[in-house]
Scaffold this motif. Structure first.
Motif, PDB file in Angstrom:
ATOM      1  N   ALA A  66       0.147  -5.887 -10.660  1.00 12.68           N
ATOM      2  CA  ALA A  66      -0.151  -5.064  -9.832  1.00 12.68           C
ATOM      3  C   ALA A  66       0.013  -5.374  -8.268  1.00 12.68           C
ATOM      4  N   ARG A  67      -0.245  -6.441  -7.947  1.00 15.39           N
ATOM      5  CA  ARG A  67      -0.003  -6.881  -6.392  1.00 15.39           C
ATOM      6  C   ARG A  67       1.205  -6.799  -6.094  1.00 15.39           C
ATOM      7  N   ARG A  68       2.171  -7.231  -6.797  1.00 18.85           N
ATOM      8  CA  ARG A  68       3.526  -7.286  -6.896  1.00 18.85           C
ATOM      9  C   ARG A  68       4.029  -5.727  -6.632  1.00 18.85           C
ATOM     10  N   ALA A  69       3.514  -4.820  -7.419  1.00 16.59           N
ATOM     11  CA  ALA A  69       3.856  -3.457  -7.391  1.00 16.59           C
ATOM     12  C   ALA A  69       3.361  -2.625  -6.137  1.00 16.59           C
ATOM     13  N   GLY A  70       2.381  -3.377  -5.479  1.00 16.20           N
ATOM     14  CA  GLY A  70       1.745  -2.834  -4.167  1.00 16.20           C
ATOM     15  C   GLY A  70       0.651  -2.658  -4.062  1.00 16.20           C
ATOM     16  N   ALA A  71      -0.279  -2.907  -5.122  1.00 17.00           N
ATOM     17  CA  ALA A  71      -1.690  -2.487  -5.121  1.00 17.00           C
ATOM     18  C   ALA A  71      -2.303  -3.634  -4.188  1.00 17.00           C
ATOM     19  N   PRO A  72      -3.156  -3.005  -3.175  1.00 10.00           N
ATOM     20  CA  PRO A  72      -3.721  -3.808  -2.334  1.00 10.00           C
ATOM     21  C   PRO A  72      -5.035  -4.769  -2.971  1.00 10.00           C
ATOM     22  N   ASP A  73      -5.660  -4.102  -4.032  1.00 11.86           N
ATOM     23  CA  ASP A  73      -6.717  -5.057  -4.617  1.00 11.86           C
ATOM     24  C   ASP A  73      -6.704  -4.235  -6.206  1.00 11.86           C
TER      25      ASP A  73
END
Ligand SMILES: [Zn+2]
Length: 179
Positions: A66-73
């Motif tokens: 999810a972080r790689r896809a841009g989720a900040p948290d």
């Protein structure tokens, strides 16, 4: 550019750490992905069984994807009810398991969950009738040749699989146990 779609797709594509040919979405472990306007992500999973050693890895892989896809948290919540069952493994995942040489789980007998629970102790002298036998799923067929198989061990390469050997071609294979 963070989009909910992209984060959802990234989380759904996380492979199962023990059986990497199938994703957590295909196995039915992934229950829900909700993404806020700023990309903050909450993921809900249902583990295959209590104490499955792969679950910590799955949580870490979900956060990373999810972080790689841009989720900040990213928050990963676990829900236990309804309990996961091999019925949640989709057709596509069953085909992928078989192609990888793992016999997919068979059909479970219909649940006997509506049988009344015994209440309290039976009076002395009462003959207790055995609970209805729900039967066990049929032995898996060899994923290579479809031959009859004998079980070698209750546990295969992981606790959720058992080890079998084909009586026709002699190949040992893992079987994803029904539950
Ligand atoms: Zn065989």
């Amino acid at each position: 550019m963070v989009t909910a779609e992209r984060i959802r797709a990234a989380v759904a594509a996380v492979p199962d750490p023990e059986i990497r040919v199938v994703t957590i979405a295909e196995l039915g472990i992934l229950r829900e992905v909700s993404v806020d306007g700023d990309g903050s992500t909450a993921v809900t999973i249902t583990p295959t069984y209590v104490g499955c050693p792969a679950m910590d890895t799955i949580r870490a892989d979900i956060r990373a994807a999810a972080r790689r896809a841009g989720a900040p948290d990213v928050r990963v919540d676990t829900v236990w009810s309804p309990a996961w069952t091999t019925r949640w493994i989709g057709e596509e995942a069953r085909a992928k398991l078989a192609a990888a040489g793992i016999a997919p789980p068979g059909d479970l007998p219909e649940s006997s969950g509506d049988l009344p629970e015994p209440v309290g102790a039976a009076p002395a002298g009462t003959r207790l009738l055995p609970l209805a036998v729900t039967g066990t799923p049929p032995a898996p067929a060899c994923p290579r040749c479809g031959g009859r198989a004998e079980r070698l061990a209750r546990f295969g390469s992981t606790a959720c699989k058992s080890l079998w050997r084909c009586e026709s071609c002699g190949e040992p294979f893992d079987h994803f146990k029904e539950h």
